[in-house]
Design a protein around this motif. Structure first.
Motif, PDB file in Angstrom:
ATOM      1  N   VAL A   1      36.937  33.600  55.188  1.00 39.49           N
ATOM      2  CA  VAL A   1      36.310  33.241  53.913  1.00 39.49           C
ATOM      3  C   VAL A   1      35.315  32.120  54.158  1.00 39.49           C
ATOM      4  O   VAL A   1      35.393  31.400  55.169  1.00 39.49           O
TER       5      VAL A   1
ATOM      6  N   LEU B   1      45.188  25.026  49.203  1.00 40.40           N
ATOM      7  CA  LEU B   1      45.453  25.873  48.040  1.00 40.40           C
ATOM      8  C   LEU B   1      46.003  25.067  46.867  1.00 40.40           C
ATOM      9  O   LEU B   1      45.897  25.482  45.712  1.00 40.40           O
TER      10      LEU B   1
ATOM     11  N   ALA C   1      36.980  28.371  47.212  1.00 40.70           N
ATOM     12  CA  ALA C   1      37.119  29.298  46.084  1.00 40.70           C
ATOM     13  C   ALA C   1      37.470  30.705  46.576  1.00 40.70           C
ATOM     14  O   ALA C   1      38.278  31.410  45.954  1.00 40.70           O
ATOM     15  N   ASP C   2      36.896  31.114  47.703  1.00 42.34           N
ATOM     16  CA  ASP C   2      37.197  32.431  48.272  1.00 42.34           C
ATOM     17  C   ASP C   2      38.633  32.483  48.784  1.00 42.34           C
ATOM     18  O   ASP C   2      39.320  33.503  48.648  1.00 42.34           O
TER      19      ASP C   2
ATOM     20  N   GLN D   1      46.201  44.907  51.191  1.00 46.25           N
ATOM     21  CA  GLN D   1      45.640  43.567  51.116  1.00 46.25           C
ATOM     22  C   GLN D   1      46.646  42.523  51.602  1.00 46.25           C
ATOM     23  O   GLN D   1      46.290  41.598  52.342  1.00 46.25           O
TER      24      GLN D   1
ATOM     25  N   LEU E   1      41.143  30.692  47.629  1.00 42.38           N
ATOM     26  CA  LEU E   1      42.001  30.738  46.447  1.00 42.38           C
ATOM     27  C   LEU E   1      42.087  32.149  45.882  1.00 42.38           C
ATOM     28  O   LEU E   1      43.160  32.620  45.503  1.00 42.38           O
ATOM     29  N   ALA E   2      40.941  32.833  45.829  1.00 44.94           N
ATOM     30  CA  ALA E   2      40.912  34.203  45.308  1.00 44.94           C
ATOM     31  C   ALA E   2      41.695  35.142  46.214  1.00 44.94           C
ATOM     32  O   ALA E   2      42.394  36.041  45.746  1.00 44.94           O
ATOM     33  N   LEU E   3      41.586  34.924  47.525  1.00 44.50           N
ATOM     34  CA  LEU E   3      42.273  35.790  48.491  1.00 44.50           C
ATOM     35  C   LEU E   3      43.785  35.647  48.391  1.00 44.50           C
ATOM     36  O   LEU E   3      44.520  36.638  48.465  1.00 44.50           O
ATOM     37  N   CYS E   4      44.247  34.421  48.202  1.00 45.62           N
ATOM     38  CA  CYS E   4      45.675  34.147  48.285  1.00 45.62           C
ATOM     39  C   CYS E   4      46.377  34.092  46.930  1.00 45.62           C
ATOM     40  O   CYS E   4      47.588  33.847  46.883  1.00 45.62           O
ATOM     41  N   LYS E   5      45.647  34.312  45.850  1.00 45.01           N
ATOM     42  CA  LYS E   5      46.301  34.259  44.550  1.00 45.01           C
ATOM     43  C   LYS E   5      47.348  35.370  44.465  1.00 45.01           C
ATOM     44  O   LYS E   5      47.171  36.468  44.960  1.00 45.01           O
ATOM     45  N   SER E   6      48.443  35.079  43.864  1.00 44.86           N
ATOM     46  CA  SER E   6      49.588  35.994  43.672  1.00 44.86           C
ATOM     47  C   SER E   6      50.291  36.337  44.994  1.00 44.86           C
ATOM     48  O   SER E   6      51.138  37.227  45.028  1.00 44.86           O
TER      49      SER E   6
END
Length: 210
Positions: A189, A157, A193-194, A134, A196-201
């Motif tokens: 994306v 972000l 929201a997508d 990922q 943010l979910a993709l790039c979290k951590s």
């Protein structure tokens, strides 16, 4: 005894009797196996396979299991480790546990305890592999962004609107809107929201610029 999942097991132990016993037993249980008589042989001959787990003796001549653990971490090779030991000093145990092995088993150990640890290790390695893939995919997409689009992405972000982005980057709101659309398209994306979910951590600064 619980049936194992498929996976690869490296066995590293300088004791040939233990090495041959574990190799034969685990192979009969359905695992693919590689065995090595020393830490040096493992470093020189093994291939990085996923998912896998390393069953590693603590005390071996020339390079100990703990030294191998530290060498692998320095190389970025994070195969989960199960330590096995007949005798270890408290300092060795503390040093080994700093590397967060899956388990530390004392010889002679119950085979089911080893199997359970192997299964946990394989599950961890599968998750690590998924995260690795990922991250590489995110990096591939990130590198398609222009320098300006990366700036916009970072501000997105952080929760900035088009107006906030335009003010911070000293660009027109319509230009900010265009860059924002390009970021979403190139990162594959549909909405913030997508993204943010993709790039979290994920540390975007560590993804590189080329």
């Amino acid at each position: 005894m619980n049936p194992p999942t498929s996976g690869h097991v490296y066995v590293v132990d300088d004791n040939p009797d233990i090495r041959f016993y574990l190799t034969d037993l685990l192979r009969q249980m359905g695992y693919s196996i590689e065995s090595f008589e020393s830490a040096q042989a493992f470093l020189q001959q093994s291939f990085d396979i996923f998912p896998a787990v390393l069953v590693l003796d603590v005390r071996m001549p020339n390079m100990s299991g703990i030294e191998l653990q530290e060498r692998l971490r320095a190389l970025g090779r994070l195969t989960p480790i199960i330590f096995i030991s007949g005798e270890s000093q408290s300092e060795e145990i503390i040093r080994a546990m700093k590397g967060q092995p899956i388990e530390f088993l004392w010889k002679p150990f119950q085979i089911q305890a080893l199997i359970d640890a192997i299964e946990r290790g394989l599950a961890v390695d599968a998750l690590n592999r998924q995260a690795f893939i990922q991250k590489n995919e995110i990096r591939r997409k990130w590198l398609t962004l222009s320098s300006r689009e990366r700036d916009v992405c970072a501000l997105m972000l952080q929760g900035h609107t088009n107006k906030g982005i335009s003010e911070r980057l000293d660009i027109l709101p319509d230009t900010a809107k265009k860059h924002r659309a390009n970021v979403l398209q190139k990162m594959a994306v549909h909405q913030l929201a997508d993204l943010l979910a993709l790039c979290k951590s994920i540390d975007l600064n560590a993804l590189g610029d080329d």
